[in-house]
Structures are given as structure tokens and as C-alpha cells.
Design a protein around this motif. Structure first.
Motif, PDB file in Angstrom:
ATOM      1  N   LEU A 109       7.425   3.633  -1.856  1.00 54.16           N
ATOM      2  CA  LEU A 109       6.163   4.256  -1.452  1.00 54.16           C
ATOM      3  C   LEU A 109       5.188   3.214  -0.904  1.00 54.16           C
ATOM      4  O   LEU A 109       4.556   3.428   0.129  1.00 54.16           O
ATOM      5  N   ALA A 110       5.095   2.074  -1.585  1.00 57.76           N
ATOM      6  CA  ALA A 110       4.206   1.014  -1.125  1.00 57.76           C
ATOM      7  C   ALA A 110       4.645   0.488   0.236  1.00 57.76           C
ATOM      8  O   ALA A 110       3.803   0.220   1.108  1.00 57.76           O
ATOM      9  N   HIS A 111       5.945   0.365   0.446  1.00 57.33           N
ATOM     10  CA  HIS A 111       6.455  -0.104   1.730  1.00 57.33           C
ATOM     11  C   HIS A 111       6.125   0.900   2.842  1.00 57.33           C
ATOM     12  O   HIS A 111       5.763   0.514   3.957  1.00 57.33           O
ATOM     13  N   ALA A 112       6.231   2.192   2.547  1.00 55.44           N
ATOM     14  CA  ALA A 112       5.889   3.221   3.535  1.00 55.44           C
ATOM     15  C   ALA A 112       4.406   3.150   3.896  1.00 55.44           C
ATOM     16  O   ALA A 112       4.044   3.266   5.075  1.00 55.44           O
ATOM     17  N   VAL A 113       3.546   2.952   2.918  1.00 49.41           N
ATOM     18  CA  VAL A 113       2.114   2.804   3.186  1.00 49.41           C
ATOM     19  C   VAL A 113       1.876   1.563   4.038  1.00 49.41           C
ATOM     20  O   VAL A 113       1.122   1.591   5.011  1.00 49.41           O
ATOM     21  N   PHE A 114       2.553   0.478   3.695  1.00 52.91           N
ATOM     22  CA  PHE A 114       2.436  -0.771   4.453  1.00 52.91           C
ATOM     23  C   PHE A 114       2.810  -0.557   5.919  1.00 52.91           C
ATOM     24  O   PHE A 114       2.097  -0.987   6.826  1.00 52.91           O
ATOM     25  N   GLN A 115       3.929   0.144   6.165  1.00 55.65           N
ATOM     26  CA  GLN A 115       4.399   0.351   7.539  1.00 55.65           C
ATOM     27  C   GLN A 115       3.540   1.343   8.317  1.00 55.65           C
ATOM     28  O   GLN A 115       3.241   1.124   9.480  1.00 55.65           O
ATOM     29  N   LYS A 116       3.151   2.429   7.689  1.00 56.36           N
ATOM     30  CA  LYS A 116       2.471   3.504   8.418  1.00 56.36           C
ATOM     31  C   LYS A 116       0.961   3.327   8.498  1.00 56.36           C
ATOM     32  O   LYS A 116       0.349   3.739   9.475  1.00 56.36           O
ATOM     33  N   ILE A 117       0.352   2.751   7.500  1.00 54.29           N
ATOM     34  CA  ILE A 117      -1.104   2.614   7.470  1.00 54.29           C
ATOM     35  C   ILE A 117      -1.530   1.232   7.941  1.00 54.29           C
ATOM     36  O   ILE A 117      -2.578   1.071   8.544  1.00 54.29           O
ATOM     37  N   THR A 174       0.167  -6.099  -0.679  1.00 48.74           N
ATOM     38  CA  THR A 174      -0.539  -6.052  -1.957  1.00 48.74           C
ATOM     39  C   THR A 174      -1.451  -4.833  -2.026  1.00 48.74           C
ATOM     40  O   THR A 174      -1.456  -4.107  -3.039  1.00 48.74           O
ATOM     41  N   GLU A 175      -2.217  -4.584  -0.968  1.00 47.10           N
ATOM     42  CA  GLU A 175      -3.114  -3.425  -0.945  1.00 47.10           C
ATOM     43  C   GLU A 175      -2.329  -2.122  -1.000  1.00 47.10           C
ATOM     44  O   GLU A 175      -2.742  -1.173  -1.680  1.00 47.10           O
TER      45      GLU A 175
END
Length: 114
Positions: A11-19, A24-25
Motif C-alpha cells: 500500500l505504501a509503495h502504491a501511494v509512493f508511485q501514484k501520489i 517515508t511519508e
């Protein structure tokens, strides 16, 4: 059917890629969202995520059970559980994907003479 489990890291990786937040954030954002959902459920509140699902805390009463190994009757204690209910939007998306996958599998093989 796939057996992959989506993890917090996924989930964190998806946020990193898409947002575009830093890794870390992105990880902190996922933790905050999951923490807020958990805290609301612990307080006994229902959580609804529009177009996704709802979570409700349900109180189960004690009930008789049976140990499958020994056959001995035991009392299953009362407890609180979380119920997950997919939204109609999510259910229709899952059905649509299932039908598309099923149609792809049943497609006739290409003609080798062409």
C-alpha cells in the motif's frame, strides 16, 4: 486465482508511485489511515469507505462448541468481531473482472493456419 496478500508495504509503495510522496511519508500515511480505522473500530464505531466497503463491530454471544479432535463439548466465549461488507460498487467491479477473466480463459485458441 492469485494467492498474493496485499501488505502495508504494498500500500505504501502504491501511494509512493501514484501520489509522489516520499517512501517515508507514504508509509506514515498508510499507518495513519489504518490506525484511524482501527481506533474507530476499537471504540465500537462503524467505518464506511465510500465505493469500497464498510466495517462494523459485532458482538457474538457465548455458544456451545465441540473439539473436533476429542469430541469434547466446550463453551466458546463471547467476543467482539469485525464484519466486512463490500459495497455494491466493489461487488460489481469484482464480478466484472471475474467475467472478463473467465471470458479470456474460454476464448478459442488462434487458428494455426493463419
Amino acid at each position: 486465482m492469485t494467492t498474493k496478500t496485499v501488505t502495508r508495504a504494498d500500500l505504501a509503495h502504491a501511494v509512493f508511485q501514484k501520489i509522489g510522496l516520499s517512501r517515508t511519508e507514504s508509509s506514515e500515511l498508510v499507518e495513519v489511515v489504518l490506525g484511524e480505522i482501527s481506533d474507530a473500530l476499537i471504540r465500537g464505531e462503524s467505518v464506511g469507505l465510500s465505493s469500497f466497503a464498510s466495517f462494523q463491530v459485532h458482538a457474538k454471544t457465548h455458544r456451545p462448541g465441540r473439539n473436533p479432535r476429542t469430541g469434547e463439548e466446550v463453551l466458546i466465549s463471547a467476543r467482539r468481531v469485525v464484519r466486512f461488507t463490500a459495497s455494491d460498487v466493489m461487488k460489481s467491479r469484482i464480478q466484472k473482472a471475474h467475467k472478463a477473466r473467465k471470458a479470456k480463459v474460454k476464448a478459442p485458441p488462434p487458428d494455426p493456419s493463419r
